[in-house]
Design an enzyme around this catalytic site. Structure first.
Site, PDB file in Angstrom:
ATOM      1  N   SER A  26       0.786  -1.402   0.206  1.00  0.00           N
ATOM      2  CA  SER A  26       0.037  -0.080   0.011  1.00  0.00           C
ATOM      3  C   SER A  26       0.822   1.023   0.045  1.00  0.00           C
ATOM      4  O   SER A  26       1.915   1.275   0.707  1.00  0.00           O
ATOM      5  CB  SER A  26      -0.861   0.012   1.247  1.00  0.00           C
ATOM      6  OG  SER A  26      -1.424   1.365   1.526  1.00  0.00           O
ATOM      7  N   TYR A  56      -2.287  -0.904  10.293  1.00  0.00           N
ATOM      8  CA  TYR A  56      -2.485  -1.555   8.976  1.00  0.00           C
ATOM      9  C   TYR A  56      -1.377  -0.895   7.963  1.00  0.00           C
ATOM     10  O   TYR A  56      -0.806  -2.055   7.543  1.00  0.00           O
ATOM     11  CB  TYR A  56      -4.080  -1.118   8.253  1.00  0.00           C
ATOM     12  CG  TYR A  56      -3.908  -1.601   6.790  1.00  0.00           C
ATOM     13  CD1 TYR A  56      -3.957  -2.806   6.277  1.00  0.00           C
ATOM     14  CD2 TYR A  56      -4.050  -0.594   5.871  1.00  0.00           C
ATOM     15  CE1 TYR A  56      -4.048  -3.133   5.102  1.00  0.00           C
ATOM     16  CE2 TYR A  56      -4.215  -0.779   4.639  1.00  0.00           C
ATOM     17  CZ  TYR A  56      -4.107  -2.107   4.161  1.00  0.00           C
ATOM     18  OH  TYR A  56      -4.133  -2.249   2.711  1.00  0.00           O
ATOM     19  N   LYS A  71       1.945  -2.999   6.009  1.00  0.00           N
ATOM     20  CA  LYS A  71       2.116  -3.113   4.749  1.00  0.00           C
ATOM     21  C   LYS A  71       3.666  -2.567   4.416  1.00  0.00           C
ATOM     22  O   LYS A  71       4.197  -3.049   3.344  1.00  0.00           O
ATOM     23  CB  LYS A  71       1.198  -1.846   4.176  1.00  0.00           C
ATOM     24  CG  LYS A  71      -0.416  -2.254   3.840  1.00  0.00           C
ATOM     25  CD  LYS A  71      -0.522  -3.319   3.025  1.00  0.00           C
ATOM     26  CE  LYS A  71      -0.741  -4.679   3.698  1.00  0.00           C
ATOM     27  NZ  LYS A  71      -0.898  -5.862   2.719  1.00  0.00           N
TER      28      LYS A  71
END
Length: 326
Positions: A168, A201, A205
């Site tokens: 990401s 999160y 990533k």
């Protein structure tokens, strides 16, 4: 790249493109994890439309996998599709899956797309913070389990196989305060370090990028081309845990469609033959974050690698990771 205004600019001005209609994957075997919903499902549909001979969709819920399979077959009836069970929160499941992968006659492409975005602190069944378990530890162990099949195929065909891990752009945006801890992964398991909203999160990533870059140094690019990809900010089941409504507003204003996000995944997996160890965004190779490229980032990269292998040696003794320990 990496800043908020750069993010907005790319979301507004760039439109991901599908694979060229002339691209044929006939005779190839493709594996996609998390292929039953969202980006993984749309990527599976696109790859099937390019005449893949065998499409393996690795999913946690096989009933949902079968439903996805039927939907894809309506558009690509000649593709052989197999639904395999795989749970990133079960080392037994990953080991069984890895042994099954080794029985394949060939594996040309593998897209590790499965993941989640948990907005509040929770603990996975295996005891680690959930984002860390699924996005980093699960993904990393699966990558090691499928490498032998990818390497075997490359040796048999004389062409490198491909492995893409979904990351990401958010890996640019987090402070990663845990990086200075004596044990980074252990620190990330502590509730006090979870942070707010999407910080954890995005940190996982970042771990995907660091893991992939280190793994790329351990394998021959002539056998397996390994890269990571940013699918962009798009409509996806990934946002199902978002409860504030802010994501919906941003999606309405800036979001790409699920299909457009999937185009980024298939592009990274199939194109860019010189992308070994690289990070892709907007369907091209671009530099990862400054931290990743810094001297500190490279030291942390090796530290994360060693810590991750230590977790596997302790918690998954049946996993054969000996060739990666040096």
């Amino acid at each position: 790249m990496g800043g908020f205004f750069g993010f907005i600019w790319h979301q507004w001005t760039f439109t991901p493109k599908p694979l060229a209609a002339s691209k044929s994957l006939e005779g190839k075997t493709v594996l996609i994890t998390g292929g039953n919903i969202g980006l993984g499902f749309e990527a599976a549909k696109e790859l099937a439309s390019h005449r893949v001979s065998n499409l393996i969709m690795a999913v946690r819920d096989t009933k949902k996998g079968e439903t996805a399979k039927e939907a894809i077959l309506k558009e690509s009836p000649d593709v052989k599709i197999e639904i395999w069970e795989l749970d990133y929160d079960s080392y037994d499941s990953i080991i069984v899956f890895g042994e099954r992968v080794k029985t394949l006659e060939r594996l040309d492409y593998a897209l590790l797309n499965a993941g989640l975005k948990q907005m509040q602190y929770t603990t996975a069944k295996l005891g680690h913070e959930t984002n860390v378990q699924i996005n980093h530890l699960g993904t990393s162990l699966v990558s090691l389990q499928i490498l032998p099949a990818l390497e075997k195929t490359a040796k048999a065909t004389g062409k490198p196989s491909r492995l893409t891990i979904v990351s990401s752009e958010g890996h640019f945006w987090i402070p990663f305060n845990e990086r200075t801890a004596p044990n980074i992964l252990a620190k990330m398991d502590e509730k006090e370090t979870f942070g707010k909203q999407m910080n954890r999160y995005y940190t996982t990533k970042l771990l995907n990028v660091l893991w992939a870059r280190e793994l790329a140094t351990k394998i021959k690019k002539e056998e397996v081309v390994l890269n990571t990809v940013n699918p962009g900010f798009c409509y996806s089941g990934l946002h199902r845990h978002e409860k504030t409504g802010i994501i919906k507003i941003f999606l309405w204003a800036f979001g790409w469609t699920t299909q457009q996000g999937a185009h980024c995944l298939t592009d990274a997996l199939v194109e860019h033959e010189d992308s070994h160890g690289e990070y892709l965004s907007e369907q091209k190779v671009v530099p990862p974050s400054n931290f990743v490229l810094s001297d500190e980032g490279q030291k942390v990269q090796k530290k994360i690698w060693n810590e991750t292998l230590d977790v596997f040696k302790k918690e998954v003794p049946k996993a054969d990771i000996r060739s990666f320990e040096a």
